[in-house]
Design a protein around this motif. Sequence first.
Motif, mmCIF file in Angstrom:
data_model
loop_
_atom_site.group_PDB
_atom_site.id
_atom_site.type_symbol
_atom_site.label_atom_id
_atom_site.label_comp_id
_atom_site.label_asym_id
_atom_site.label_seq_id
_atom_site.Cartn_x
_atom_site.Cartn_y
_atom_site.Cartn_z
ATOM 1 N N VAL A 20 0.834 -1.200 0.000
ATOM 2 C CA VAL A 20 0.000 0.000 0.000
ATOM 3 C C VAL A 20 0.869 1.251 0.000
ATOM 4 O O VAL A 20 0.632 2.203 -0.757
ATOM 5 N N VAL A 21 1.900 1.256 0.850
ATOM 6 C CA VAL A 21 2.796 2.420 0.927
ATOM 7 C C VAL A 21 3.538 2.603 -0.396
ATOM 8 O O VAL A 21 3.720 3.727 -0.869
ATOM 9 N N LEU A 194 4.556 15.016 5.361
ATOM 10 C CA LEU A 194 4.143 14.818 6.746
ATOM 11 C C LEU A 194 2.677 14.398 6.829
ATOM 12 O O LEU A 194 2.314 13.523 7.626
ATOM 13 N N ALA A 195 1.850 15.029 5.982
ATOM 14 C CA ALA A 195 0.426 14.684 5.983
ATOM 15 C C ALA A 195 0.214 13.258 5.494
ATOM 16 O O ALA A 195 -0.626 12.523 6.029
ATOM 17 N N GLY A 201 -0.133 6.307 8.695
ATOM 18 C CA GLY A 201 -0.107 5.784 10.050
ATOM 19 C C GLY A 201 -1.498 5.536 10.606
ATOM 20 O O GLY A 201 -1.778 4.470 11.172
ATOM 21 N N ALA A 202 -2.382 6.515 10.413
ATOM 22 C CA ALA A 202 -3.751 6.357 10.912
ATOM 23 C C ALA A 202 -4.482 5.245 10.168
ATOM 24 O O ALA A 202 -5.192 4.427 10.772
ATOM 25 N N ARG A 208 -5.201 -2.536 10.477
ATOM 26 C CA ARG A 208 -4.781 -3.702 11.283
ATOM 27 C C ARG A 208 -5.910 -4.133 12.223
ATOM 28 O O ARG A 208 -6.156 -5.331 12.399
ATOM 29 N N ARG A 209 -6.580 -3.166 12.809
ATOM 30 C CA ARG A 209 -7.690 -3.498 13.699
ATOM 31 C C ARG A 209 -8.836 -4.167 12.949
ATOM 32 O O ARG A 209 -9.555 -5.010 13.502
ATOM 33 N N GLU A 210 -8.994 -3.776 11.671
ATOM 34 C CA GLU A 210 -10.085 -4.318 10.874
ATOM 35 C C GLU A 210 -9.687 -5.564 10.090
ATOM 36 O O GLU A 210 -10.506 -6.132 9.373
ATOM 37 N N GLY A 211 -8.412 -5.959 10.188
ATOM 38 C CA GLY A 211 -7.962 -7.147 9.476
ATOM 39 C C GLY A 211 -7.827 -6.962 7.983
ATOM 40 O O GLY A 211 -8.128 -7.868 7.208
#
Length: 228
Positions: A20-21, A194-195, A201-202, A208-211
């Motif tokens: 993704v990055v 930076l944005a 990051g967000a 990760r929390r949503e898998g």
Amino acid sequence: MTTLTECDAPANDRPTLRAVVRRLGVSLLVACAVPATVFYACLRLEGVWVAIFAALTWSYGAIAWRALTGRRTSGLLILTAVVMTGRTLIALLTDSTYLYFLQPIISDGLIGVTFLATLATARPMVARLAGDFYPMDEELHGRPAIRRLFRYLTLGWALLCLGKATMTLWLLQSQSLETFVLVKSVSVLLLNGLAVAATVGAAALVARREGLLGDQLVPVPVPVPVSG
């Protein structure tokens, strides 16, 4: 009738954070960093009009190359090309390079306002652009955590655009052309960098929390139809 079960899709069904990055980095490089570099180099060597057309040629060349090679053209690249085309046409019609540099300030302001306006809709602007960097479907768009993320990111980018417009207007009115182009290019790239880092990051935290990342798939409750 529905019940809750864990998402048991294999990890390789989801792109990794690195993928993704990488996709995001390539999109920003092609749509923003390279045209800015081409513009400044041509401005120093050949003058402002050559710089304007060189940057525009790069953008359309990148779109044509991706089309010829069967690659998806990012919304960011198309948006950049459309904005640059409008700026160039206005500069030609008015024979004013000042208006060419004033237009991005107006554009940033309008984009900021547009981002704010989309917060009142079911799909804010970041949600509409997310498909450039991650495969999205209606189920993902509908998740509460994803919807909150897109709304917060849309608000953040709106405020950034409005802030850049204010800063750039001050630079244009107070600095020489070469100083303006150099300082604007560096400062805008830094602010955008930076944005983007904050955005990634967000997004990674929520993903990760949503898998949603292949390198660390987390079980997620999802509704599945069952008979009974």
